[in-house]
Design a protein around this motif. Sequence first.
Motif, PDB file in Angstrom:
ATOM      1  N   VAL A   1      -5.944   1.471  -5.635  1.00 23.48           N
ATOM      2  CA  VAL A   1      -5.644   0.103  -5.211  1.00 23.48           C
ATOM      3  C   VAL A   1      -6.274  -0.910  -6.160  1.00 23.48           C
ATOM      4  O   VAL A   1      -5.657  -1.923  -6.520  1.00 23.48           O
ATOM      5  CB  VAL A   1      -6.132  -0.121  -3.765  1.00 23.48           C
ATOM      6  CG1 VAL A   1      -5.943  -1.578  -3.361  1.00 23.48           C
ATOM      7  CG2 VAL A   1      -5.372   0.785  -2.803  1.00 23.48           C
TER       8      VAL A   1
ATOM      9  N   LEU B   1       0.833  -1.201   0.000  1.00 24.16           N
ATOM     10  CA  LEU B   1       0.000   0.000   0.000  1.00 24.16           C
ATOM     11  C   LEU B   1       0.869   1.253   0.000  1.00 24.16           C
ATOM     12  O   LEU B   1       0.559   2.239  -0.682  1.00 24.16           O
ATOM     13  CB  LEU B   1      -0.919  -0.008   1.216  1.00 24.16           C
ATOM     14  CG  LEU B   1      -1.899   1.168   1.343  1.00 24.16           C
ATOM     15  CD1 LEU B   1      -2.790   1.264   0.112  1.00 24.16           C
ATOM     16  CD2 LEU B   1      -2.747   1.036   2.607  1.00 24.16           C
TER      17      LEU B   1
ATOM     18  N   VAL C   1       2.127   1.760  -3.536  1.00 23.96           N
ATOM     19  CA  VAL C   1       1.052   2.242  -4.400  1.00 23.96           C
ATOM     20  C   VAL C   1       0.791   3.732  -4.161  1.00 23.96           C
ATOM     21  O   VAL C   1       0.668   4.521  -5.105  1.00 23.96           O
ATOM     22  CB  VAL C   1      -0.229   1.418  -4.167  1.00 23.96           C
ATOM     23  CG1 VAL C   1      -1.455   2.118  -4.773  1.00 23.96           C
ATOM     24  CG2 VAL C   1      -0.082   0.027  -4.761  1.00 23.96           C
TER      25      VAL C   1
END
Length: 408
Positions: free
Chosen positions: A228, A64, A67
């Motif tokens: 995501v 995460l 990203v």
Amino acid sequence: MGHADTLLAMGGAFVAAAILARLGSRIGLPTIPLFILAGILLGPNTPGFVLLDDPHDLEMLSALGLVLLLFYLGLEFHMDDLRTGGRKMTVAGCTYLALNVGAGLGFGFALGWGTSEALVLAGVLGISSSAIVTKILVDLGRIGNPETKPILGIIVVEDIFLALYLAALQPVISGADDIGAMTLDIAKAFGFLLVLAIAARWGTGVVGRLFAIKDNELLVISFLGAAVLIAGIAETFGVADAIAAFMVGLILGNTGSGDRIRDLVHPLRDAFAAIFFFGFGLSIAPGDLPTVIWPVITAIVITITMNLLAGLVTARIYGFGPQPAANVATTLLARGEFALILATMAAAAGLDERLSPFIAGYVLILAVVAPLVAGRSHWLLRSMPGGREAAGRAELAEAGAEPTLSRS
């Protein structure tokens, strides 16, 4: 890992990263190598207290962070930045890449670790750290300097190259069975990127209406979900999730909500990017670093040399003097997040185990050295054509005889 252990690991990672970053800020060090150092010190490969026995326990949070980091860089990117820069910006950027990526590829083959490893090292040595470069420009007060525009232009060209490079690299290092399968994987990756590029070029109006959300909470949920989700879909097409997130950021950054999204994602980016760098540090075994120390030193010498050449070429293209040339060479020296992305990809593909300690040592040294050297770029002038006189003026400026060094 239990619920309590997860909370302890996350909290400990944030606190350790924050403490080291605060200490480093007192002497002007960037945060990236300090976050990595926190992971090394609290990981299972060093003596003393171990925060996490298995680095994979933070794998999802690290993903995460990656990203969000690339999503934010996409928000900051505008195709107009390249178009308005014209031919000079393109030539400077391509020259920088040709020198550094070419040298990295040659270095990789010279090491003899393998073809896939050489392709990874080409990117590791060839691409600057956007995060550290931006921080250097801000901290040294050089945003308004004439050489800053070509520096940012080179970063833009690097970002475009990076998207294509990673799309092509992913199927190659994953070990496609034959040429046909490899070609199909590359075609799928480029096809997916093409769809995102078309959306960025002609779909911002539609996307802008979808993200014209007044409530900040709903806007955060919406852009996080988009980044995501598209990153996950990209993985199924053989495109690195980080590059897909970059493209989503590029699309949203050109909508009417782009400025608000930048403000809202900023703290999320910083927090989870810290976890990404911390998680990378957890996987590093310091005892392995001596085994690659000479390749690391050689690579650093190559990078410094290529950056100096690139600075001279850029100065010639733009008609700059020796001081701006030195500023270009030293500011772009840092390597960081993109090298770590490549290290993660290489580890997942099962490439030579020496790559991880090599990349870690290379990134750590350059991430620390680059900001310090950039602030003293006039030291480099003495070895450059016409640089001695400029160096003398710079030293007077540093002593307070002139208002600032960065404007010279």
